[in-house]
Design an enzyme around this catalytic site. Structure first.
Site, PDB file in Angstrom:
ATOM      1  CE1 TYR A 106       5.586  -0.043  75.549  1.00 42.68           C
ATOM      2  CE2 TYR A 106       4.999  -1.487  77.367  1.00 42.68           C
ATOM      3  CZ  TYR A 106       5.845  -0.550  76.805  1.00 42.68           C
ATOM      4  OH  TYR A 106       6.937  -0.143  77.498  1.00 42.68           O
ATOM      5  CG  ASP A 179      -2.465   0.717  76.577  1.00 45.99           C
ATOM      6  OD1 ASP A 179      -2.465   1.952  76.657  1.00 45.99           O
ATOM      7  OD2 ASP A 179      -1.439   0.020  76.748  1.00 45.99           O
ATOM      8  CE  LYS A 204       5.585   5.213  77.475  1.00 43.99           C
ATOM      9  NZ  LYS A 204       4.834   4.002  77.181  1.00 43.99           N
TER      10      LYS A 204
HETATM   11  C1  LIG Z   1       4.730   2.666  77.612  1.00 46.62           C
HETATM   12  C2  LIG Z   1       3.480   1.927  77.376  1.00 46.62           C
HETATM   13  C3  LIG Z   1       3.008   1.007  78.325  1.00 46.62           C
HETATM   14  C4  LIG Z   1       3.768   0.676  79.587  1.00 46.62           C
HETATM   15  O1  LIG Z   1       3.844   1.763  80.447  1.00 46.62           O
HETATM   16  P1  LIG Z   1       5.078   2.001  81.454  1.00 46.62           P
HETATM   17  O2  LIG Z   1       4.722   3.308  82.079  1.00 46.62           O
HETATM   18  O3  LIG Z   1       6.320   2.036  80.648  1.00 46.62           O
HETATM   19  O4  LIG Z   1       5.073   0.865  82.415  1.00 46.62           O
HETATM   20  C5  LIG Z   1       1.813   0.385  78.055  1.00 46.62           C
HETATM   21  N1  LIG Z   1       1.119   0.609  76.917  1.00 46.62           N
HETATM   22  C6  LIG Z   1       1.549   1.473  75.988  1.00 46.62           C
HETATM   23  C7  LIG Z   1       0.751   1.677  74.753  1.00 46.62           C
HETATM   24  C8  LIG Z   1       2.739   2.159  76.177  1.00 46.62           C
HETATM   25  O5  LIG Z   1       3.171   3.009  75.240  1.00 46.62           O
END
Ligand SMILES: *Cc1c(COP(=O)(O)O)cnc(C)c1O
Length: 394
Positions: A106, A179, A204
């Site tokens: 990311y 992640d 998300k």
């Molecule tokens: C959006 C996202 C992040 C960061 O998260 P935020 O809530 O925007 O701080 C980290 N990893 C992935 C895969 C993401 O899609």
């Protein structure tokens, strides 16, 4: 407290950490919009609540639910996904340490590691996580503390073998952080595959309705490196010491989102499969990136570690960057925007949008790439809208 191991995912999502409110019987944990708590005599805390940076009942409910859904020991809820990742990196590294990062992390994670952690003395090497030998070569024994994994990755939908990476990392004394934002705890359980820490942007799929920004960190019951047995304590300490916590209303929104995560993910997957079918047959498209495709290099690994292949799809256009940018703007039902994982379908151009911050780094993405977050609308409507945009601009 209910546990994830003895019951189905949705039962856990709806009940873990969410006993009816003892005072009123409210079936949903209330939004405890409060900063401080009355003490029964000095130090006489009720239920351990003292001050809401340290603990808040709505956040506790969410944290217990997150931990149960990932099959972990402890969950922590943050103000954003990046706040959670910052807490993980600060808790597990000191200046002089080293992290192995994926080639397609990311963008914000890479920006943090490159522009915040690196000036703070924490080095990194970028390696393709799908290639176990490359990761082995990137590890510096005695210096590498973390192997950072995103699978599927963003925006190229690369797949990494979590169990294989855990074996390599642990043998070198490093922990594996996954992640799990794209897959979600419903489609993939990294801790059961040997990972030590899971992070999410709950902004998300976990939240799922594009109405909250949040992050989660879950720590495994057993860590793969003995010296890190206190990881949960370290993260808990830093969560309070740094203070980037999820507020009560945000925690409540994520908790509500989690209740429908399984049904939403099934529909995201159904729709993504239909969209992939359509794109694969369209002349303007030179390549479709989706781990569910048998020709995807990570298909076999994805099939072994994921329940289904998720709602994210990327594709490349034969006519290059200009066509990709125009197609993103020509859709009507799809929303042109950053982020992902909501009920509504989103389209974006990673090179100029989500991944603009990694231009000129090893993580730069192709200009002809378009990324889709396939929502839960009716698949036929999504396909017709894409068809019109691609027929004109693709
Ligand atoms: C959006 C996202 C992040 C960061 O998260 P935020 O809530 O925007 O701080 C980290 N990893 C992935 C895969 C993401 O899609």
């Amino acid at each position: 407290m209910t546990t994830a191991r003895t019951q189905g995912f949705s039962t856990t999502a709806i009940h873990a950490g969410q006993e009816a409110d003892p005072a009123t019987g409210a079936v949903v944990p209330p939004i405890y919009q409060v900063s401080t708590y009355k003490q029964d005599g000095v130090g006489g805390l009720r239920g351990g609540y003292e001050y809401s940076r340290s603990a808040n009942p709505t956040r506790t409910a969410l944290q217990e639910c997150l931990a149960a859904l990932e099959g972990g020991a402890q969950g922590f809820a943050f103000a954003s996904g990046l706040a959670g990742q910052d807490c993980v990196i600060r808790s597990l590294t000191v200046p002089g340490d080293h992290i192995v990062m994926p080639t397609d992390a990311y963008g914000g994670t890479y920006r943090y590691v490159n522009s915040v952690a690196l000036p703070g003395g924490i080095e990194h090497t970028v390696a393709p996580m799908g290639d176990l030998d490359a990761v082995r070569a990137a590890i510096r024994p005695g210096q590498t503390r973390l192997v950072w994994v995103e699978t599927p990755s963003n925006p190229l939908l690369g797949i990494a073998d979590i169990a294989g990476l855990a074996e390599i990392a642990h043998a070198a004394g490093a922990l594996v952080v996954v992640d799990n934002t794209f897959a979600t705890s419903y489609l993939q359980q990294p801790l059961a595959l040997g990972a030590d820490v899971v992070t999410h942007s709950t902004t998300k799929y976990a939240g799922g309705h594009s109405d909250v920004v949040g992050g989660a960190v879950v720590v495994a019951r057993e860590l793969g490196v003995a010296a890190y047995a206190d990881v949960g304590e370290r993260i808990g300490f830093h969560q309070n010491a740094i203070g980037a916590i999820a507020g009560p209303f945000d925690a409540w929104l994520v908790l509500r989102g989690l209740k429908t995560l399984a049904v939403r993910m099934e529909r995201h997957c159904d729709n993504a499969e239909r969209v992939v079918d359509f794109l694969t047959g369209h002349d303007a498209v030179s390549q479709v990136l989706y781990p569910g495709l048998p020709g995807h290099p990570g298909h076999a690994v994805a099939a072994s570690q994921m329940r289904r292949f998720g709602g994210m799809v990327s594709f490349r256009l034969r006519r290059g960057e200009d066509a990709a940018v125009k197609a993103c703007a020509a859709v009507r039902l799809w929303t042109l925007g950053e982020s992902l994982g909501g009920v509504e379908s989103l389209i974006e151009h990673p090179g100029q949008m989500t991944h603009a911050s990694v231009a000129g780094t090893p993580l730069e993405v192709p200009g002809d790439l378009v990324r889709l977050s396939v929502g839960i609308e009716d698949a036929q409507d999504l396909i017709e809208d894409l068809r019109e945009a691609l027929d004109i601009h693709g």
